[in-house]
Design a protein around this motif. Sequence first.
Motif, PDB file in Angstrom:
ATOM      1  N   ASN A  91       3.189  -3.488  10.932  1.00 20.99           N
ATOM      2  CA  ASN A  91       3.258  -4.209   9.664  1.00 20.99           C
ATOM      3  C   ASN A  91       2.626  -3.450   8.499  1.00 20.99           C
ATOM      4  N   VAL A  92       2.255  -2.173   8.732  1.00 23.48           N
ATOM      5  CA  VAL A  92       1.635  -1.394   7.671  1.00 23.48           C
ATOM      6  C   VAL A  92       2.697  -1.003   6.641  1.00 23.48           C
ATOM      7  N   ARG A  93       2.407  -1.288   5.386  1.00 26.44           N
ATOM      8  CA  ARG A  93       3.331  -0.935   4.297  1.00 26.44           C
ATOM      9  C   ARG A  93       2.654   0.098   3.409  1.00 26.44           C
ATOM     10  N   HIS A  94       3.028   1.341   3.585  1.00 26.62           N
ATOM     11  CA  HIS A  94       2.443   2.410   2.794  1.00 26.62           C
ATOM     12  C   HIS A  94       3.017   2.409   1.384  1.00 26.62           C
ATOM     13  N   PRO A  95       2.248   2.944   0.439  1.00 22.85           N
ATOM     14  CA  PRO A  95       2.804   3.088  -0.916  1.00 22.85           C
ATOM     15  C   PRO A  95       4.076   3.938  -0.900  1.00 22.85           C
ATOM     16  N   GLN A  96       4.926   3.648  -1.856  1.00 25.47           N
ATOM     17  CA  GLN A  96       6.148   4.434  -2.015  1.00 25.47           C
ATOM     18  C   GLN A  96       6.262   4.873  -3.468  1.00 25.47           C
ATOM     19  N   GLY A  97       6.652   6.124  -3.648  1.00 21.77           N
ATOM     20  CA  GLY A  97       6.805   6.636  -5.002  1.00 21.77           C
ATOM     21  C   GLY A  97       5.469   6.817  -5.701  1.00 21.77           C
ATOM     22  N   ILE A  98       5.542   7.051  -6.990  1.00 22.01           N
ATOM     23  CA  ILE A  98       4.348   7.287  -7.810  1.00 22.01           C
ATOM     24  C   ILE A  98       4.065   6.031  -8.629  1.00 22.01           C
ATOM     25  N   HIS A  99       2.917   5.422  -8.421  1.00 27.84           N
ATOM     26  CA  HIS A  99       2.578   4.210  -9.173  1.00 27.84           C
ATOM     27  C   HIS A  99       2.338   4.572 -10.635  1.00 27.84           C
ATOM     28  N   PRO A 100       2.794   3.725 -11.555  1.00 24.79           N
ATOM     29  CA  PRO A 100       2.649   4.054 -12.980  1.00 24.79           C
ATOM     30  C   PRO A 100       1.207   4.182 -13.460  1.00 24.79           C
ATOM     31  N   THR A 101       0.252   3.608 -12.745  1.00 21.87           N
ATOM     32  CA  THR A 101      -1.149   3.717 -13.170  1.00 21.87           C
ATOM     33  C   THR A 101      -1.854   4.943 -12.598  1.00 21.87           C
ATOM     34  N   ALA A 102      -1.187   5.692 -11.719  1.00 24.41           N
ATOM     35  CA  ALA A 102      -1.801   6.906 -11.170  1.00 24.41           C
ATOM     36  C   ALA A 102      -1.971   7.942 -12.277  1.00 24.41           C
ATOM     37  N   LEU A 103      -3.121   8.611 -12.288  1.00 24.44           N
ATOM     38  CA  LEU A 103      -3.407   9.634 -13.297  1.00 24.44           C
ATOM     39  C   LEU A 103      -3.219  11.004 -12.668  1.00 24.44           C
ATOM     40  N   ILE A 104      -2.147  11.693 -13.066  1.00 23.85           N
ATOM     41  CA  ILE A 104      -1.764  12.955 -12.445  1.00 23.85           C
ATOM     42  C   ILE A 104      -1.694  14.032 -13.527  1.00 23.85           C
ATOM     43  N   ILE A 122       0.339  19.185  -3.393  1.00 23.06           N
ATOM     44  CA  ILE A 122       0.488  18.150  -2.363  1.00 23.06           C
ATOM     45  C   ILE A 122       1.826  18.347  -1.670  1.00 23.06           C
ATOM     46  N   GLY A 123       1.796  18.450  -0.325  1.00 25.20           N
ATOM     47  CA  GLY A 123       2.996  18.744   0.449  1.00 25.20           C
ATOM     48  C   GLY A 123       3.928  17.559   0.628  1.00 25.20           C
ATOM     49  N   ASP A 124       5.083  17.843   1.212  1.00 24.92           N
ATOM     50  CA  ASP A 124       6.133  16.838   1.414  1.00 24.92           C
ATOM     51  C   ASP A 124       5.631  15.656   2.243  1.00 24.92           C
ATOM     52  N   ASN A 125       6.126  14.466   1.865  1.00 25.69           N
ATOM     53  CA  ASN A 125       5.922  13.230   2.635  1.00 25.69           C
ATOM     54  C   ASN A 125       4.459  12.796   2.746  1.00 25.69           C
ATOM     55  N   THR A 126       3.612  13.352   1.936  1.00 27.51           N
ATOM     56  CA  THR A 126       2.204  12.938   1.961  1.00 27.51           C
ATOM     57  C   THR A 126       2.030  11.633   1.200  1.00 27.51           C
ATOM     58  N   ILE A 127       1.150  10.774   1.712  1.00 26.55           N
ATOM     59  CA  ILE A 127       0.899   9.461   1.113  1.00 26.55           C
ATOM     60  C   ILE A 127      -0.571   9.388   0.715  1.00 26.55           C
ATOM     61  N   ILE A 128      -0.808   9.077  -0.549  1.00 28.23           N
ATOM     62  CA  ILE A 128      -2.164   8.921  -1.063  1.00 28.23           C
ATOM     63  C   ILE A 128      -2.293   7.502  -1.623  1.00 28.23           C
ATOM     64  N   TYR A 129      -3.154   6.729  -1.019  1.00 26.63           N
ATOM     65  CA  TYR A 129      -3.317   5.336  -1.427  1.00 26.63           C
ATOM     66  C   TYR A 129      -4.061   5.231  -2.768  1.00 26.63           C
ATOM     67  N   GLY A 130      -4.079   4.019  -3.293  1.00 25.46           N
ATOM     68  CA  GLY A 130      -4.723   3.751  -4.558  1.00 25.46           C
ATOM     69  C   GLY A 130      -6.217   4.000  -4.540  1.00 25.46           C
ATOM     70  N   GLY A 131      -6.747   4.383  -5.700  1.00 26.70           N
ATOM     71  CA  GLY A 131      -8.181   4.556  -5.849  1.00 26.70           C
ATOM     72  C   GLY A 131      -8.721   5.864  -5.319  1.00 26.70           C
ATOM     73  N   CYS A 132      -7.855   6.761  -4.870  1.00 27.06           N
ATOM     74  CA  CYS A 132      -8.325   8.053  -4.357  1.00 27.06           C
ATOM     75  C   CYS A 132      -8.566   9.028  -5.502  1.00 27.06           C
ATOM     76  N   PHE A 133      -9.448   9.989  -5.246  1.00 27.02           N
ATOM     77  CA  PHE A 133      -9.710  11.067  -6.202  1.00 27.02           C
ATOM     78  C   PHE A 133      -9.456  12.396  -5.505  1.00 27.02           C
ATOM     79  N   GLY A 159       5.280  17.750  -3.531  1.00 23.80           N
ATOM     80  CA  GLY A 159       6.408  17.995  -2.652  1.00 23.80           C
ATOM     81  C   GLY A 159       7.385  16.833  -2.658  1.00 23.80           C
ATOM     82  N   LYS A 160       8.375  16.898  -1.781  1.00 28.32           N
ATOM     83  CA  LYS A 160       9.391  15.853  -1.693  1.00 28.32           C
ATOM     84  C   LYS A 160       8.797  14.581  -1.093  1.00 28.32           C
ATOM     85  N   ASP A 161       9.220  13.452  -1.658  1.00 28.39           N
ATOM     86  CA  ASP A 161       8.888  12.130  -1.125  1.00 28.39           C
ATOM     87  C   ASP A 161       7.382  11.885  -1.017  1.00 28.39           C
TER      88      ASP A 161
END
Length: 352
Positions: free
Chosen positions: A90-103, A127-138, A110-112
């Motif tokens: 039931n884990v739902r990982h983030p998808q795409g780039i959240h609009p509040t992320a500061l990049i 950052i390599g392909d298919n990597t997932i970074i959750y909210g609030g990370c630095f 990378g891809k996806d």
Amino acid sequence: MTLDEIAQLIEGEVVGDPNIVITGISGIKEAKQGDITFLANPKYTPLLKTTQASAIITSFEVNNTSKPLIKTANPSLAFAKIVSLVGPNNVRHPQGIHPTALIAENVKLGKDVAIGAYAIIEEGVVIGDNTIIYGGCFIGHDTKIGKDVLIYPNVSIRERIEIGDRVIIHSGTVIGSDGFGFATVKGVQEKIPQIGTVVIEDDVEIGANVTIDRARFDKTLIGKGTKIDNLVQIAHNVIIGEHSIIVAQAGISGSTVVGKGVILAGQAGVVGHIHIGDGAIVAAQAGVTKSVPPNTKVSGYPAKPHEQAKRVNACVQRLPLAYKRIKELEEEVKKLKEKLEELTSKLERGVK
């Protein structure tokens, strides 16, 4: 699924009815009719008689049960494989780039890649392909993160860190904080700059609230496939070999080298500038004050070979009885001395 179908998935050997239908998975204590469970630890063998499970995955040595079995070389691993194939996810990982992320503008994604809300990605990060970074990370500047990495919320990865492929980092972990380096000058603690980095190799998993300090020079290294539990402290310039296991609340002081396939059990403490040999096991709460040879098990404080530590502990446990016996012997000696003095006095009077 039938028991036979499950056995084929895990390359096991069925003992009993292969056509039993399995409808669930559970631990051996909690299992009910229709569930399949497993037995890996011999201390739970009595539960073979009481579990309600319809079938059990065991080692080849287990025979004392009327329950249908699937025998395998590694029951725990086999059960884990079944859970990953048929268990709920039931884990739902983030998808795409959240609009509040500061990049930052010059970050290379990378891809996806997925980046959660309010994450901060500084300049020069890769950052390599298919990597997932959750909210609030630095993620600090010029850090390189591989592909298929999973970073849970509120992880801090400082500047110039290198993280390999398929790494998992759990919440609250800090990688690349300054090593604990100070010099006492006229009674004042002067900070020593920590200008090295941290390298996390492929397939490492790091638990929650782990701290891995950057090196004073060069790097702090976590070897390929190593697994680190929650609340572990790894100091500057530590080297940990491939496929080691560091259990919760262990602490490793600076510049210590931990070999390949080492196990540091819970709350083990290791001083700095020593070597823990390949395949060594450090028992829970052991205090390691000197180097440990390869393929050695140590325990106690100060840590010593486990069999020796057990003998020492056995002696310590007998101290109250020994103390009591010594007091009894002292009383007996006292009485004997009194009798001897009395006899000596009588003899002296007789002579006179």
